[in-house]
Motif scaffolding. Structure first.
Motif, PDB file in Angstrom:
ATOM      1  N   ARG A 112       0.843  -1.216   0.000  1.00  0.00           N
ATOM      2  CA  ARG A 112       0.000   0.000   0.000  1.00  0.00           C
ATOM      3  C   ARG A 112       0.870   1.255   0.000  1.00  0.00           C
ATOM      4  NH1 ARG A 112      -4.949  -1.360  -0.059  1.00  0.00           N
ATOM      5  NH2 ARG A 112      -5.839  -3.089   1.131  1.00  0.00           N
ATOM      6  N   GLU A 113       1.945   1.230   0.771  1.00  0.00           N
ATOM      7  CA  GLU A 113       2.835   2.396   0.846  1.00  0.00           C
ATOM      8  C   GLU A 113       3.511   2.653  -0.505  1.00  0.00           C
ATOM      9  OE1 GLU A 113       4.262   5.746   2.355  1.00  0.00           O
ATOM     10  OE2 GLU A 113       2.865   4.428   3.413  1.00  0.00           O
ATOM     11  N   GLU A 114       4.004   1.605  -1.152  1.00  0.00           N
ATOM     12  CA  GLU A 114       4.624   1.756  -2.479  1.00  0.00           C
ATOM     13  C   GLU A 114       3.607   2.308  -3.479  1.00  0.00           C
ATOM     14  OE1 GLU A 114       7.976  -1.811  -2.445  1.00  0.00           O
ATOM     15  OE2 GLU A 114       5.863  -2.311  -2.859  1.00  0.00           O
TER      16      GLU A 114
ATOM     17  N   LYS B 190       0.931   4.154  -2.778  1.00  0.00           N
ATOM     18  CA  LYS B 190       0.684   5.570  -2.461  1.00  0.00           C
ATOM     19  C   LYS B 190       1.794   6.446  -3.041  1.00  0.00           C
ATOM     20  CE  LYS B 190      -1.847   4.842   1.828  1.00  0.00           C
ATOM     21  NZ  LYS B 190      -1.781   4.927   3.291  1.00  0.00           N
ATOM     22  N   ASN B 191       3.039   5.988  -2.896  1.00  0.00           N
ATOM     23  CA  ASN B 191       4.173   6.739  -3.458  1.00  0.00           C
ATOM     24  C   ASN B 191       4.072   6.824  -4.974  1.00  0.00           C
ATOM     25  OD1 ASN B 191       5.376   7.284  -0.990  1.00  0.00           O
ATOM     26  ND2 ASN B 191       6.647   5.447  -1.057  1.00  0.00           N
TER      27      ASN B 191
ATOM     28  N   ILE C  73       1.312   6.745  -6.785  1.00  0.00           N
ATOM     29  CA  ILE C  73       0.248   7.695  -7.127  1.00  0.00           C
ATOM     30  C   ILE C  73       0.736   9.122  -6.930  1.00  0.00           C
ATOM     31  CG2 ILE C  73      -2.008   8.567  -6.388  1.00  0.00           C
ATOM     32  CD1 ILE C  73      -2.837   5.652  -5.942  1.00  0.00           C
ATOM     33  N   ARG C  74       1.471   9.366  -5.838  1.00  0.00           N
ATOM     34  CA  ARG C  74       2.022  10.705  -5.599  1.00  0.00           C
ATOM     35  C   ARG C  74       2.949  11.119  -6.736  1.00  0.00           C
ATOM     36  NH1 ARG C  74       4.313   9.685  -0.296  1.00  0.00           N
ATOM     37  NH2 ARG C  74       2.475   8.721   0.515  1.00  0.00           N
TER      38      ARG C  74
ATOM     39  N   ARG D 121      -3.045  10.423  -9.603  1.00  0.00           N
ATOM     40  CA  ARG D 121      -4.126   9.439  -9.509  1.00  0.00           C
ATOM     41  C   ARG D 121      -4.739   9.130 -10.873  1.00  0.00           C
ATOM     42  NH1 ARG D 121      -6.496   7.353  -5.350  1.00  0.00           N
ATOM     43  NH2 ARG D 121      -5.633   8.835  -3.910  1.00  0.00           N
TER      44      ARG D 121
END
Length: 160
Positions: free
Chosen positions: A61-63, A65-66, A68-69, A73
């Motif tokens: 999930r963290e990867e 999110k990174n 998408i940042r 999106r």
């Protein structure tokens, strides 16, 4: 002889460094192969025994999110599942589960791109070694020049 379906630059721009491995994402591969991402991942899930962990990564999930940042999106649309990231060997294995002429031709191009990138990195390392050898031979007046060249040869920043 295979014809180029996808320009090499497009393939190169879709290779990322995740967990220290060069990978391509499921959505990018699906687009290159001309299939839906869902179809590609369904075939992979049906054949998971062909994709050990050094062939296939699933982003955390963290990867994600990174990612998408970094890309925004919109480029990931309504993705609900964490994306797969395929290493070079995983991409090679994809040709056995996606058995279309286009998938085979695109895979050949991708393998050639990975090979070319490896050759470029090897050449880069050789160039660095030669510069370091020259630096040892020449006196202080060239130190600034060698420092500038080394800065240009520094590794690129790891992509998320």
């Amino acid at each position: 002889m295979t014809t180029k379906i996808v320009p090499q630059e497009i393939i190169q721009n879709r290779i990322f460094l995740i967990r220290g491995k060069k990978v391509m994402f499921d959505k990018d591969l699906a687009e290159l192969y001309g299939v839906e991402t869902e179809q590609l991942t369904r075939q992979v899930r049906r054949n998971m025994d062909r994709f050990p962990e050094d062939f296939l990564l699933q982003l955390t999930r963290e990867e994600f999110k990174n990612l998408i940042r970094h890309f925004g999106r919109s480029s990931w649309g309504g993705t609900r599942k964490l994306p797969f990231a395929f290493t070079e060997h995983g991409i090679l294995m994809l040709s056995s589960v996606l058995n279309s002429k286009r998938a085979i031709q695109v895979n050949i191009q991708i393998m050639r791109t990975f090979t070319r990138l490896r050759e470029m990195l090897t050449g880069h390392a050789e160039l660095r070694r030669k510069i370091e050898d020259m630096e040892k031979k020449y006196d202080y007046q060239f130190k600034v020049v060698f420092a500038a060249i080394k800065k240009l040869l520094e590794r690129p920043v790891e992509k998320p």
